[in-house]
Design an enzyme around this catalytic site. Structure first.
Site, PDB file in Angstrom:
ATOM      1  N   ASP A 271       9.326   2.751   1.705  1.00 60.32           N
ATOM      2  CA  ASP A 271       8.186   3.595   2.046  1.00 60.32           C
ATOM      3  C   ASP A 271       7.917   3.428   3.540  1.00 60.32           C
ATOM      4  O   ASP A 271       7.385   2.408   3.985  1.00 60.32           O
ATOM      5  CB  ASP A 271       6.960   3.167   1.223  1.00 60.32           C
TER       6      ASP A 271
ATOM      7  N   LYS B 264       2.808  11.272   7.059  1.00 58.94           N
ATOM      8  CA  LYS B 264       1.965  11.106   8.256  1.00 58.94           C
ATOM      9  C   LYS B 264       2.481  11.860   9.489  1.00 58.94           C
ATOM     10  O   LYS B 264       2.213  13.044   9.622  1.00 58.94           O
ATOM     11  CB  LYS B 264       1.790   9.611   8.546  1.00 58.94           C
TER      12      LYS B 264
ATOM     13  N   PHE C  93       0.865  -1.187   0.000  1.00 56.40           N
ATOM     14  CA  PHE C  93       0.000   0.000   0.000  1.00 56.40           C
ATOM     15  C   PHE C  93       0.900   1.235   0.000  1.00 56.40           C
ATOM     16  O   PHE C  93       1.666   1.457   0.927  1.00 56.40           O
ATOM     17  CB  PHE C  93      -0.944   0.050   1.204  1.00 56.40           C
TER      18      PHE C  93
HETATM   19  C1  LIG Z   1       3.038   2.949   3.555  1.00 55.50           C
HETATM   20  C2  LIG Z   1       2.171   4.048   3.046  1.00 55.50           C
HETATM   21  N1  LIG Z   1       2.557   4.771   1.987  1.00 55.50           N
HETATM   22  C3  LIG Z   1       1.828   5.780   1.511  1.00 55.50           C
HETATM   23  C4  LIG Z   1       0.603   6.102   2.058  1.00 55.50           C
HETATM   24  C5  LIG Z   1      -0.213   7.217   1.474  1.00 55.50           C
HETATM   25  O1  LIG Z   1      -0.209   8.326   2.274  1.00 55.50           O
HETATM   26  P1  LIG Z   1      -1.321   9.486   2.043  1.00 55.50           P
HETATM   27  O2  LIG Z   1      -2.633   8.903   2.436  1.00 55.50           O
HETATM   28  O3  LIG Z   1      -0.866  10.602   2.940  1.00 55.50           O
HETATM   29  O4  LIG Z   1      -1.251   9.834   0.586  1.00 55.50           O
HETATM   30  C6  LIG Z   1       0.154   5.378   3.156  1.00 55.50           C
HETATM   31  C7  LIG Z   1      -1.165   5.694   3.773  1.00 55.50           C
HETATM   32  O5  LIG Z   1      -1.739   4.946   4.521  1.00 55.50           O
HETATM   33  C8  LIG Z   1       0.938   4.327   3.669  1.00 55.50           C
HETATM   34  O6  LIG Z   1       0.539   3.593   4.709  1.00 55.50           O
END
Ligand SMILES: Cc1ncc(COP(=O)(O)O)c(C=O)c1O
Length: 407
Positions: free
Chosen positions: A222, A251, A137
């Site tokens: 990520d 976040k 994700f």
């Molecule tokens: C690992 C990871 N990457 C990227 C994102 C995307 O972040 P955003 O919702 O701020 O675009 C999330 C969101 O849950 C995430 O858990």
């Protein structure tokens, strides 16, 4: 109309919120419109790791908003450089590109990896490939959902961006088989959050590092959800003796009040960006930079990383001690746990609804996992209280199943 009716009437139906209307937050507590208090065991998917309304974050936000908020990166500001310098110091990387949301920072990483592939590695035009993991994700843009393995995220949104290859998470041999001379990067979460807090086999990350080195491939992690103390380390990659070439953060970087994200990388990678090749009107604005820097300092000053490790061990110990037919597995690291619920007994959603009724806010991920990820500032007593409610809910659902009237 009440707030639920209003939101249902005027908001797109892209979420299925639990039936509670929140009005206020403080630390690890949230209050609904009727004044009822809840323990937050979700912390906005890690965005509220500092707790709600942290006084230092609020003070910084207010002071900087009054000084200067959004002049755009058409000009230098007296806030951005020191924020990014701190990010580089903490990650051990060389330069950072500030964005707003996590998905934007992931898109930034993808652009960096592709351009690095063409300009530094020498991959033929438009042939670059990025290896990702099943169950990933990384956000919701059309490019990112194109390499998601979740049919619901993709359905009806094609055609998708080519250039991605998925391999099973944690499978080093499959990753090696997927590498070709056109592979420019591996993009993975060190622990998969949305997939249900899935930990890879020990040593996998170091193995991926070795593979990437051997094939001249960038390793991009990520850590939008796993970073900034969530797993009991500043970054999840620090649990293994390795460092990525690029790191995606978001976040908690916004201190629970703003969207602040960044792609942080080795200089050679970041140098592929030239004026005009990437940008964002809001990315790197001084309001975000001031809040971001304060968010990092608070994690350090309040020893939130250590707190996450110690309280996280306690959380996992307590969860692992539960004997219930509903609970099929408990996984986690730091203050970040997934409790897998046996679908033959109950959905994770039902467990979350029962928790809500008892004053605990959590959220299911997929149909079977209850995510327990409180703000890192949570008091041990509040954590224990929430866990007691979780155990109560499991017991009640066990009974409900045996009792035909209640069922
Ligand atoms: C690992 C990871 N990457 C990227 C994102 C995307 O972040 P955003 O919702 O701020 O675009 C999330 C969101 O849950 C995430 O858990």
């Amino acid at each position: 109309m009440n707030p639920i009716e209003l939101e249902t009437r005027y908001c797109a139906g892209n979420y299925a919120p639990l039936p509670v209307v929140l009005a206020r937050g403080q630390g690890a507590h949230l209050w609904d419109v009727a004044g009822r208090r809840y323990v937050d065991m979700m912390s906005a998917y890690s965005a509220a790791s500092h707790g709600h309304g942290h006084p230092r974050i609020l003070a910084t936000l207010a002071a900087q908003a009054q000084r200067l908020a959004v002049p755009s990166r058409a000009y230098y500001t007296d806030r951005l450089g020191s924020f990014l310098a701190e990010l580089c110091r903490l990650t051990g990387l060389d330069a950072a590109l500030p964005m707003n949301t996590g998905a934007e920072a992931v898109e930034t990483a993808i652009k960096a990896a592709r351009r690095w592939g063409y300009r530094i590695k020498g991959v033929g035009r438009d042939r670059a490939e990025i290896i990702v993991a099943d169950g990933n994700f990384h956000g919701r843009t059309t490019t990112i959902i194109g390499f998601s393995s979740e049919p619901d995220y993709r359905d009806g949104f094609g055609p998708f961006t080519p250039g991605f290859r998925a391999v099973p998470f944690g499978d080093l041999a499959a990753m090696e088989r997927a590498m070709t001379p056109d592979t420019v990067a591996v993009l993975i979460e060190p622990i998969q959050g949305e997939a249900g807090i899935i930990l890879p086999p020990k040593g996998w990350l170091t193995g991926v590092r070795r593979l990437c080195d051997a094939h001249n491939v960038l390793l991009i992690l990520d850590e939008v959800q796993s970073g900034l103390g969530r797993t009991g380390a500043w970054f999840a990659f620090q649990h293994e003796a390795m460092r990525p070439d690029g790191l995606v953060l978001g976040k908690a970087l916004g201190g629970g009040v703003l969207p602040v994200s960044a792609f942080v990388a080795r200089r050679e990678v970041m140098e592929v960006f030239t004026p005009g090749s990437h940008g964002s009107t809001f990315g790197g604005n001084p309001l975000a930079a001031a809040v971001g820097l304060e968010a990092l300092r608070i994690i350090e000053d309040e020893r939130l990383v250590e707190r996450s490790r110690v309280l996280g061990d306690h959380l996992l110990e307590r969860l692992q001690a539960i004997r219930s037919p509903l609970l099929t597995e408990v996984r986690g690291r730091g203050l970040w746990a997934g409790a897998a619920i046996d679908p033959a007994h109950a959905t994770a959603r039902l467990v979350c609804e029962r928790l809500l009724a008892k004053g605990v806010l959590s959220k299911e991920t997929h149909d079977t996992v209850v995510r327990l990820a409180p703000p890192l500032v949570i008091a041990r007593d509040d954590l224990d209280w929430a866990l007691d409610r979780f155990i109560e809910v499991l017991r009640e659902l066990e009974h409900g199943r045996r009792d035909p009237v209640a069922a």
